[in-house]
Design an enzyme around this catalytic site. Structure first.
Site, PDB file in Angstrom:
ATOM      1  N   HIS A 199       0.828  -1.212   0.000  1.00 29.95           N
ATOM      2  CA  HIS A 199       0.000   0.000   0.000  1.00 29.95           C
ATOM      3  C   HIS A 199       0.862   1.262   0.000  1.00 29.95           C
ATOM      4  O   HIS A 199       0.690   2.153  -0.830  1.00 29.95           O
ATOM      5  CB  HIS A 199      -0.916  -0.037   1.231  1.00 29.95           C
ATOM      6  CG  HIS A 199      -1.828   1.140   1.377  1.00 29.95           C
ATOM      7  ND1 HIS A 199      -3.187   1.050   1.178  1.00 29.95           N
ATOM      8  CD2 HIS A 199      -1.593   2.435   1.710  1.00 29.95           C
ATOM      9  CE1 HIS A 199      -3.741   2.236   1.391  1.00 29.95           C
ATOM     10  NE2 HIS A 199      -2.790   3.094   1.723  1.00 29.95           N
ATOM     11  N   GLU A 200       1.803   1.318   0.948  1.00 30.79           N
ATOM     12  CA  GLU A 200       2.608   2.541   1.079  1.00 30.79           C
ATOM     13  C   GLU A 200       3.511   2.754  -0.133  1.00 30.79           C
ATOM     14  O   GLU A 200       3.762   3.888  -0.541  1.00 30.79           O
ATOM     15  CB  GLU A 200       3.447   2.489   2.357  1.00 30.79           C
ATOM     16  CG  GLU A 200       2.641   2.333   3.642  1.00 30.79           C
ATOM     17  CD  GLU A 200       1.497   3.322   3.758  1.00 30.79           C
ATOM     18  OE1 GLU A 200       1.654   4.493   3.347  1.00 30.79           O
ATOM     19  OE2 GLU A 200       0.426   2.926   4.252  1.00 30.79           O
TER      20      GLU A 200
END
Length: 1036
Positions: free
Chosen positions: A452-453
């Site tokens: 995600h990051e």
């Protein structure tokens, strides 16, 4: 306690006015016009004509006048040394000064002492106050808000570059800073308005970039309502010219979770501290004065001065380090690309690191506590980060934009992680992993947070939403790619096609089915509105809509469109229409013509989602009726509020549909449904055939059928469930349970569907059933006849539990097992068996716990440890609770610490639950971000639900003060404590509390009331119907 009350008091500082540096170079000593000129300038000696002839009196008066003049001139001469703009954070608007800065103003407050708040003082006397009043009256005459009172910054200035120099004093948790901002003037104005909050401004100077000298500052003040600092100039800044704004300030390294804050950990019995930033969405203004809105992208040059026992990190690599003799060092970082303020980051810590390098030369480092690095707890995250950067570079065809990426694991953080460009910050639980004691579930959690990051390095950092109303443009994409990126790492796990359904689609539909939901794109007027857009609607609904879009566009065309979007808008900002236009052009290139904006505006600008109902036409063969309406759990809301009625919502729906029989299912066809009701001809629709809509659940809607079709589908699942895909089997279970909960279906239909599960060998349908049963279980777990429901579920689980058995201890095996699906299925069935009271499951859990206690060797299989811990604490005596409590304190493995803490909430002993609730607010015992989970898990325990609800109300002021500004935290807490309240009395308590409470979270409380009202309504309307069917079923 208010912030000002926390700060140390100190004597008032008297501001001294100065002339501009250019004027001093020319020898001028006069004061500029302004309020202080009258106060400090020499006055005409008109009193002489009133002096009596008496010579002594004349002589005495003359001496007095000369002395007065001498004192005045000395004060003026001293005042040209430097200016001190003594405006304190959040103070009322006050007059300021103007002028240059000297070296004295650059020293840290009190040689490293904490900055205090100067006492209130009138600056400029009556003249300054009159000028301010006149200005306010002038804005009122214009019928305009002053630029500092508007919810958004005025557009007349644009920051081009920040040069920020910081000194961090970790011994007393303060820092001082000097920021130089290069400004471009778009429209003439004598006001500079920028964000600043919770800081003490020492000095301000404005000058042209050229050698034309400074621009005189008339005064400065804070305007707390909009968290801005205002510099009022004596003349307007000229259009198309560049100016430099210099501000010297100091502030605290706060003991909270936002801005520049501190955290700590214990190593070898010694407590060590670190400072780290969290600026998203509006907290950069707490660390330096800035234009703190996403549209104001600029470049940044950071320098950090700190003690040599620490190291500093920022978005870019260190260019040079300058060491001082007194044990201090200044790190100068390379200049950043164009970026928004909320992605700026820095940290001051004494961590160590390991590193790797990607194929394209990007240096990846993971920084963490020295003992975690030594154990190799960061190695997994480091290795997959390298692979993921290479994956994204290939998928997006846009290189990673910085020379390095640091991953920083911190003990305390408000969120799982923050995607600061080049310096991503993670809470330890979401990045550190010890293979010897971490389950597959924990590994999956760590993996998906990192995926995600890293996606944000493109969607967010490189291309940033114009404004917060489209925050889903970054969060929705990052959440969607959690599953795409994990599929790249583990192709056999089928995350995007399967796990996405239960973990994203089904979960967000629960929230979006409330009348109090909101559109994925919603208007944001001011900073206080921003918190409400960061919720699961932006993240999960955004991801679900992106998945639906990719499905009807075709994945290859969708990928091509994303590549164009990122290439066009890199280093800039974009809005949703920019994405729609780019994707429409991508479709045109392959010969398709779909107006993406027209379709997707209905999904992003309307709240909620539709339920499609497919019914057979009784008079005509092969004709079906397809209708759409907005799905809402509480149908009473439609009658209460006409805005929620059927006629106000309409979607263009890409409905995929297939026809099946006992042995075969047809290929899917797509029907675009755009009206309230439509008739469609379906070839080969014979009497024994069934219809299936929303193939593989790619669409963001529910599908209901007439009862005849439901019966055919149930019969198909019982006879040969594999004719229907795994994804649709899970989808049928979830739709049926939720349609019944909302009153669209009889209560027995979902429970009849469950009967086929004894033959189900795939994990996903079991997972869907488990998640769908959970809210139903919580509606019933305090009812008199709960044992009837309990017995029915145990019968459905029993045969599969016996088939699968328990896992063996796999401490010596690889953590990532090839049989992921099988192990997750086994875990799901064991969890259901233990939760609903299977005797063998309880005995096995108690045996494993007893063996651990007696041998002090933990031989509990990794993948079921959380289930065993919870079951053991629930069944066994207080000594087991104390043993788990001791292990929670002694372990240093963050994955183990998390499940031990959650296990403590499973106790049936109300005294222990109360004790745990009270301990949760002690930050030395339970980390701030974990306290919320403790309270929520106690609320999920039927023995502790009322205790958590009472604790929440009693401690609301403390909780709101701690978490009120942190995105998600308050809404997560409010929802977690109230979502399973279901009695009339609890509903009254909730409403009474909302009337009396102080603080934010109004949207969360509104949602909570609707949820509890729906729970009470279900109990009233459907509980007895369900129990009657269960009694009948159990006796057959």
């Amino acid at each position: 306690m208010a912030l000002e009350e926390k700060r140390e008091k100190r004597p008032p500082v008297t501001p001294m006015m100065i002339e501009e540096e250019a004027a001093l170079r020319n020898g001028s000593r006069g004061l500029p016009p302004g309020p202080w000129a009258e106060a400090a300038g020499p006055r005409p000696r008109t009193t002489e004509r009133h002096i009596a002839v008496h010579k002594r009196l004349v002589l005495g008066f003359a001496v007095s006048i000369l002395a007065l003049l001498a004192v005045t001139m000395i004060a003026v001469l001293l005042s040209v040394r430097f200016e001190e703009c003594g405006a304190a954070a959040d103070g009322p608007p006050r007059a300021g000064g103007n002028g240059s800065l000297s070296g004295a103003a650059r020293q840290p407050p009190g040689a490293g002492q904490p900055p205090g708040r100067p006492e209130e003082e009138v600056r400029g006397g009556e003249a300054a106050e009159e000028e301010e009043e006149e200005e306010e009256e002038e804005w009122q005459r214009r019928r305009e808000l002053p630029p500092w009172a508007r919810p958004r910054l005025p557009r007349h200035l644009r920051p081009l570059h920040y040069n920020l120099m910081l000194s961090a004093f970790m011994e007393n948790f303060t820092f001082s800073g000097e920021v130089n901002v290069q400004l471009e003037v778009r429209n003439a104005s004598r006001y500079i308005v920028l964000h600043a909050h919770r800081m003490h401004i020492e000095a301000v100077r404005v000058a042209e970039d050229k050698l034309a000298g400074g621009v005189r500052v008339a005064r400065t003040f804070f305007y707390p309502q909009t968290q801005v600092f205002v510099v009022v100039l004596n003349r307007s800044l000229e259009v198309q010219r560049s100016y430099n704004l210099k501000i010297i300030y100091n502030a605290l390294i706060e003991n909270e979770l936002l801005g520049f804050f501190r955290s700590s950990y214990v190593l070898h019995g010694e407590r060590r501290f670190l400072g780290v930033t969290q600026f998203s969405p509006t907290h950069a203004r707490k660390a330096f004065p800035c234009f703190d809105e996403p549209i104001y992208k600029a470049t940044f040059k950071i320098s950090i001065r700190h003690q040599a026992t620490y190291l500093s990190l920022s978005n870019m690599p260190v260019e040079t380090s300058v060491f001082e003799e007194d044990g201090w060092v200044t790190d100068h970082f390379s200049q950043t690309p164009l970026m928004s303020t909320y992605y700026l980051a820095w940290a001051v810590c004494n961590f160590t690191y390991r590193e790797t390098v990607t194929k394209s030369g990007v240096v990846v480092r993971l920084y963490a506590r020295p003992d975690a690095i030594r154990r190799g707890s960061g190695d997994y995250a480091l290795n997959i980060t390298r692979r993921l950067i290479e994956f994204y570079e290939d998928y997006f065809k846009v290189p990673y934009s910085l020379p390095k990426l640091d991953l920083l694991a911190v003990p305390k953080h408000p969120y799982a992680a923050m995607e600061n460009w080049g310096l991503s910050v993670f809470v330890e639980q979401r990045i550190l992993l010890d293979p010897s004691i971490s389950s597959i579930l924990y590994l999956l959690d760590v993996t998906m947070v990192i995926v995600h990051e890293l996606c944000h390095q493109w969607f967010g950092d490189l291309v940033t939403p114009v404004w917060w109303e489209d925050v889903w443009l970054k969060e929705g994409f990052a959440h969607y790619f959690e599953f795409v990126g994990t599929d790249y790492l583990y192709p056999g796990w089928n995350m995007e096609k399967q796990r996405f359904l239960t973990d994203v689609l089904h979960e967000v539909m629960l929230l979006d089915g409330l009348a109090s939901s909101h559109p994925v794109s919603q208007e944001v007027q001011q900073a206080s509105d921003i918190d409400r857009v960061f919720d699961w609607i932006a993240y999960k609904k955004g991801a679900a809509l992106i998945r639906m879009l990719a499905s009807f566009m075709g994945h290859s065309v969708f990928q091509m469109g994303l590549q164009d979007y990122l290439t066009i808008h890199k280093y800039g900002n974009a809005a949703r229409n920019d994405l729609w236009n780019t994707l429409s052009k991508a479709l045109k290139r392959v010969g398709k013509s779909v107006n993406i904006q027209e379709v997707m505006d209905q999904w992003t600008l309307q709240m909620g989602y539709p339920v499609i109902t497919i019914s057979g036409n009784e008079t005509t063969d092969n004709i079906i009726v397809i209708s759409q309406e907005r799905f809402v759990y509480d149908s009473d809301t439609k009658s209460k509020d006409p805005a929620h009625g059927d006629n106000s919502y309409l979607w263009q729906i890409p409905l995929t549909i297939a026809v099946g029989n006992t042995s075969h299912i047809s290929s899917e066809a797509i029907i675009w449904v755009s009206n309230k009701s439509e008739h469609h001809r379906i070839p080969a629709l014979e009497e024994a055939n069934w219809l299936l809509g929303n193939i593989n659940q790619t669409g963001y809607f529910r599908v209901n059928y007439d009862i005849r079709n439901w019966r055919l589908l149930i019969n198909q699942l019982t006879r040969n469930h594999e004719v229907i895909s795994v994804s649709n089997r899970a989808g049928l279970i979830d739709d049926a349970f939720n349609l019944a909960r909302a009153g669209y279906l009889p209560q027995n239909i979902p429970l009849e569907i469950m009967r086929y599960l004894s033959e189900e060998k795939d994990f996903l349908p079991w997972h869907a059933a488990s998640r769908a049963l959970y809210p139903l279980d919580k509606l019933l777990d305090r009812t008199e006849n709960y044992n009837i429901f309990n017995e029915y579920i145990l019968r459905q689980v029993a045969s599969m539990y016996l088939k699968l058995g328990w896992p063996t201890n796999n401490l010596n095996k690889s953590l990532v097992q090839a049989s992921y699906q099988h192990e997750e299925l086994r875990r799901e069935v064991i969890m259901l068996a233990c939760s609903f009271g299977n005797k063998h499951c309880h005995q096995q859990a108690a045996t494993l716990i007893s063996d651990w206690i007696s041998s002090n060797r933990n031989r509990i299989p990794l993948n079921v440890r959380d289930i065993v811990y919870c079951t053991g604490v629930s069944l066994m005596d207080e000594d087991v609770w104390e043993f788990i409590w001791m292990k929670f304190h002694s372990t240093t493995a963050v994955s183990e610490k998390k499940i031990l803490l959650e296990a403590l909430t499973c106790s049936d002993d109300r005294n222990l639950l109360n004790r745990l609730l009270n301990l949760s607010l002690n930050s030395e015992v339970v980390l701030d971000q974990d306290a919320i989970d403790v309270i929520i898990h106690v609320a999920r325990n039927p023995h502790g639900r009322d205790l958590a609800w009472k604790f929440f109300r009693e401690k609301w002021k403390i909780l709101n003060a701690r978490y009120g500004e942190a995105l998600f935290m308050n809404s997560k807490l409010v929802s977690g404590v109230t979502e399973f309240l279901n009695t009339e009395g609890e509903l009254r308590e909730l409403k009474n509390f909302i009337k009396s409470y102080e603080g934010g979270a109004a949207v969360s409380f509104s949602r909570a009331v609707e949820t509890v009202e729906a729970n009470v309504r279900w109990q009233r309307l459907y509980k007895e119907e369900l129990f009657q069917w269960l009694r009948k079923s159990l006796t057959q």
